[in-house]
Design an enzyme around this catalytic site. Structure first.
Site, PDB file in Angstrom:
ATOM      1  N   HIS A   1      -0.836  -0.586  14.778  1.00 31.27           N
ATOM      2  CA  HIS A   1      -1.117   0.731  14.236  1.00 31.27           C
ATOM      3  C   HIS A   1      -2.581   0.898  13.807  1.00 31.27           C
ATOM      4  O   HIS A   1      -2.919   1.900  13.172  1.00 31.27           O
ATOM      5  CB  HIS A   1      -0.194   1.020  13.032  1.00 31.27           C
ATOM      6  CG  HIS A   1      -0.445   0.076  11.877  1.00 31.27           C
ATOM      7  ND1 HIS A   1      -0.804   0.529  10.641  1.00 31.27           N
ATOM      8  CD2 HIS A   1      -0.454  -1.263  11.785  1.00 31.27           C
ATOM      9  CE1 HIS A   1      -0.978  -0.485   9.820  1.00 31.27           C
ATOM     10  NE2 HIS A   1      -0.766  -1.587  10.499  1.00 31.27           N
TER      11      HIS A   1
ATOM     12  N   GLU B   1      -6.116  -6.010   9.760  1.00 29.28           N
ATOM     13  CA  GLU B   1      -5.587  -5.667   8.433  1.00 29.28           C
ATOM     14  C   GLU B   1      -5.435  -6.947   7.597  1.00 29.28           C
ATOM     15  O   GLU B   1      -4.969  -7.985   8.092  1.00 29.28           O
ATOM     16  CB  GLU B   1      -4.257  -4.910   8.543  1.00 29.28           C
ATOM     17  CG  GLU B   1      -3.895  -4.262   7.208  1.00 29.28           C
ATOM     18  CD  GLU B   1      -2.824  -3.166   7.290  1.00 29.28           C
ATOM     19  OE1 GLU B   1      -2.164  -3.012   8.325  1.00 29.28           O
ATOM     20  OE2 GLU B   1      -2.654  -2.466   6.276  1.00 29.28           O
TER      21      GLU B   1
ATOM     22  N   HIS C   1       0.800  -1.230   0.000  1.00 24.83           N
ATOM     23  CA  HIS C   1       0.000   0.000   0.000  1.00 24.83           C
ATOM     24  C   HIS C   1       0.835   1.283   0.000  1.00 24.83           C
ATOM     25  O   HIS C   1       0.670   2.184   0.792  1.00 24.83           O
ATOM     26  CB  HIS C   1      -1.110   0.012   1.063  1.00 24.83           C
ATOM     27  CG  HIS C   1      -0.691  -0.185   2.496  1.00 24.83           C
ATOM     28  ND1 HIS C   1       0.274   0.551   3.109  1.00 24.83           N
ATOM     29  CD2 HIS C   1      -1.178  -1.028   3.445  1.00 24.83           C
ATOM     30  CE1 HIS C   1       0.376   0.168   4.373  1.00 24.83           C
ATOM     31  NE2 HIS C   1      -0.475  -0.782   4.592  1.00 24.83           N
TER      32      HIS C   1
ATOM     33  N   ASP D   1       2.345  -6.779  14.171  1.00 29.69           N
ATOM     34  CA  ASP D   1       3.125  -5.795  13.425  1.00 29.69           C
ATOM     35  C   ASP D   1       4.296  -5.216  14.236  1.00 29.69           C
ATOM     36  O   ASP D   1       5.308  -4.794  13.649  1.00 29.69           O
ATOM     37  CB  ASP D   1       2.232  -4.625  12.978  1.00 29.69           C
ATOM     38  CG  ASP D   1       1.427  -4.943  11.726  1.00 29.69           C
ATOM     39  OD1 ASP D   1       1.791  -5.879  10.990  1.00 29.69           O
ATOM     40  OD2 ASP D   1       0.428  -4.241  11.483  1.00 29.69           O
TER      41      ASP D   1
ATOM     42  N   TYR E   1      10.325   0.025   8.673  1.00 26.69           N
ATOM     43  CA  TYR E   1       8.948  -0.352   9.009  1.00 26.69           C
ATOM     44  C   TYR E   1       8.368   0.641  10.017  1.00 26.69           C
ATOM     45  O   TYR E   1       7.245   1.144   9.866  1.00 26.69           O
ATOM     46  CB  TYR E   1       8.922  -1.780   9.586  1.00 26.69           C
ATOM     47  CG  TYR E   1       7.516  -2.310   9.748  1.00 26.69           C
ATOM     48  CD1 TYR E   1       6.911  -3.025   8.723  1.00 26.69           C
ATOM     49  CD2 TYR E   1       6.775  -2.051  10.891  1.00 26.69           C
ATOM     50  CE1 TYR E   1       5.614  -3.483   8.845  1.00 26.69           C
ATOM     51  CE2 TYR E   1       5.487  -2.496  11.026  1.00 26.69           C
ATOM     52  CZ  TYR E   1       4.906  -3.213  10.006  1.00 26.69           C
ATOM     53  OH  TYR E   1       3.621  -3.657  10.123  1.00 26.69           O
TER      54      TYR E   1
ATOM     55  N   HIS F   1       5.734  -9.972  10.798  1.00 25.49           N
ATOM     56  CA  HIS F   1       6.469  -9.828   9.531  1.00 25.49           C
ATOM     57  C   HIS F   1       7.963  -9.972   9.813  1.00 25.49           C
ATOM     58  O   HIS F   1       8.466  -9.449  10.809  1.00 25.49           O
ATOM     59  CB  HIS F   1       6.265  -8.437   8.928  1.00 25.49           C
ATOM     60  CG  HIS F   1       4.851  -8.108   8.560  1.00 25.49           C
ATOM     61  ND1 HIS F   1       4.182  -8.706   7.520  1.00 25.49           N
ATOM     62  CD2 HIS F   1       3.979  -7.216   9.096  1.00 25.49           C
ATOM     63  CE1 HIS F   1       2.955  -8.195   7.423  1.00 25.49           C
ATOM     64  NE2 HIS F   1       2.802  -7.291   8.382  1.00 25.49           N
TER      65      HIS F   1
ATOM     66  N   ASP G   1      -3.507  -8.299   5.515  1.00 28.74           N
ATOM     67  CA  ASP G   1      -2.280  -9.104   5.373  1.00 28.74           C
ATOM     68  C   ASP G   1      -2.205 -10.188   6.439  1.00 28.74           C
ATOM     69  O   ASP G   1      -1.497 -11.176   6.275  1.00 28.74           O
ATOM     70  CB  ASP G   1      -1.022  -8.226   5.372  1.00 28.74           C
ATOM     71  CG  ASP G   1      -0.926  -7.283   6.545  1.00 28.74           C
ATOM     72  OD1 ASP G   1      -1.961  -6.785   7.011  1.00 28.74           O
ATOM     73  OD2 ASP G   1       0.208  -7.015   7.002  1.00 28.74           O
TER      74      ASP G   1
ATOM     75  N   HIS H   1      -4.968  -8.790  14.504  1.00 28.46           N
ATOM     76  CA  HIS H   1      -5.044  -7.534  13.752  1.00 28.46           C
ATOM     77  C   HIS H   1      -5.923  -7.764  12.523  1.00 28.46           C
ATOM     78  O   HIS H   1      -5.737  -8.737  11.804  1.00 28.46           O
ATOM     79  CB  HIS H   1      -3.613  -7.171  13.356  1.00 28.46           C
ATOM     80  CG  HIS H   1      -3.426  -5.898  12.603  1.00 28.46           C
ATOM     81  ND1 HIS H   1      -4.305  -4.849  12.649  1.00 28.46           N
ATOM     82  CD2 HIS H   1      -2.413  -5.495  11.793  1.00 28.46           C
ATOM     83  CE1 HIS H   1      -3.838  -3.873  11.890  1.00 28.46           C
ATOM     84  NE2 HIS H   1      -2.707  -4.239  11.358  1.00 28.46           N
TER      85      HIS H   1
HETATM   86 FE1  FEO Z   1      -0.970  -3.692   9.909  1.00 24.00          FE
HETATM   87 FE2  FEO Z   1       0.923  -6.240   8.961  1.00 24.00          FE
HETATM   88  O1  FEO Z   1      -0.666  -5.280   9.067  1.00 24.00           O
END
Ligand code: FEO
Length: 387
Positions: A144, A80, A24, A163, A191, A222, A82, A78
């Site tokens: 976040h 999000e 993104h 994250d 990051y 990640h 991903d 989370h």
């Molecule tokens: Fe905020 Fe890795 O997603």
């Protein structure tokens, strides 16, 4: 696709996105991983899923250990996508599994995206037993997203951090000490700069909440799993979240016919002659995510643009828009540029720097057409005057 054992009866079952280059808008030059973890206990537990296009990889890795239908608990740290967009597929394979999410934001977010599943919403202080192990849930709101949370397993001294403390870095060698530490730290800083910079206060709150925990392993969402560099990354988060900056300058510019570029070179050399290291970023030749990583911990920021159609160059407008959203703190800077007529760009750059929270410490540098040797000397002298 095999699971990788990280502790007795605990496996990494995530996916490696070797080719990801734009997350993104964040330029991920080294790809990324979507980490998920499988705990084999009385209640078989999956911590997080992966991005939906990688669901077969997740399912294959889980299946190398157990039949996915045997999963009893899924922790969704989370919303999000991903981390969560493979969730409905895993939930379909394990329809009785309880899906743990934060209350209320995780619950709201998952329900909005995936409809009614078998959710159980948890809040700060809640924990569950999965047999010989306990999972304690620690909300980390706005780290976040509003729903973000981490999970701590005291018996294993593992923090499943999602994250936080991670980086976009594709690797098949899971642990920090199996990878180049400087590359990992750069990617962690990148990051933080590109994702977490606006949330320094929330990061400090999270660090306090996690401060008393005895941690042997940070199992991130990640990049690498940390076992050798836990203190280093936690201390870095402490400094980054506090807005620590170095006596360093970043000079970012675009140029049409080389005049703004000449000013940029003069500024870099003038900083260097003051003993302040300065980085030179032609915005056409550098990834914005890397520039922002350098801006993040550099005290000085100089931004230059020639004038085009009464505006700044769209490349610089984009950069300043990005910086403004990241809400940097403790930076000082100024605007510069050349112009043929009008010259509105330099004032516009200065306005945007101010709006981004950068303290303006030098009046904008404006040069018509091509800077002369004398004008460049004057610019160097102005830079010398910066305290
Ligand atoms: Fe905020 Fe890795 O997603």
């Amino acid at each position: 696709m095999q699971a990788i054992k990280i502790q007795d009866n605990i496996y990494w079952v995530g996916a490696i996105d070797w080719s990801m280059r734009n997350f993104h808008g964040y330029e991920t030059g080294r790809g990324t991983t979507y980490n998920a973890y499988l705990i084999i206990d009385e209640r078989i537990t999956l911590i997080d899923t992966v991005k939906a296009p990688f669901k077969e990889e997740l399912i294959a890795r889980i299946s190398s250990v157990i039949d996915p239908s045997k999963i009893d608990v899924i922790v969704s740290s989370h919303v999000e996508p991903d981390h969560s967009s493979a969730l409905p597929f895993i939930a379909a394979l394990a329809p009785t599994a309880e899906i743990i999410t934060s209350n209320p934001n995780g619950l709201k977010g998952l329900t909005a995206r995936y409809g009614q599943l078998n959710y159980k919403a948890v809040k700060a202080g809640d924990s569950i037993s999965i047999g010989s192990r306990t999972l304690q849930f620690v909300p980390t709101p706005m780290l976040h997203w509003p729903d973000s949370m981490v999970t701590y397993c005291p018996e294993e001294k593992i923090l499943f951090s999602n994250d936080a403390f991670g980086e976009h870095y594709a690797t098949a060698r899971l642990f920090d000490d199996e990878n180049d530490p400087d590359v990992i730290m750069y990617e962690s800083k990148k990051y933080y700069a590109n994702i977490l910079m606006p949330f320094g206060k929330q990061a400090q709150t999270a660090l306090k909440a996690l401060g008393g925990l005895d941690i042997d392993l940070i199992a991130t969402g990640h990049g690498v799993i940390r076992r050798q560099s836990i203190n280093r990354i936690v201390e870095s988060y402490r400094q980054w979240s506090g807005g620590a900056v170095e006596d360093r300058a970043v000079v970012v510019f675009d140029s049409m016919w080389g005049s703004t570029e000449k000013i940029a070179k003069t500024i870099v050399e003038a900083f260097a002659s003051k003993g302040i290291a300065a980085a030179y970023y032609d915005i056409k030749a550098n990834a914005m995510s890397d520039i922002v990583t350098d801006v993040f911990t550099s005290k000085y920021l100089a931004v230059g643009s020639p004038t085009i159609n009464n505006q700044m160059m769209p490349t610089i407008a984009s950069f300043l828009c990005y910086i403004k959203g990241l809400r940097p703190i403790n930076h000082a800077g100024f605007a510069f540029g050349s112009y043929g007529w009008g010259g509105q760009s330099i004032g516009l750059v200065e306005d945007e720097l101010r709006a981004a929270g950068v303290e303006i410490i030098l009046d904008k540098i404006r040069v018509t057409n091509v800077p002369t040797t004398d004008q460049l000397s004057e610019i160097a002298t102005k830079i010398q005057s910066i305290a």
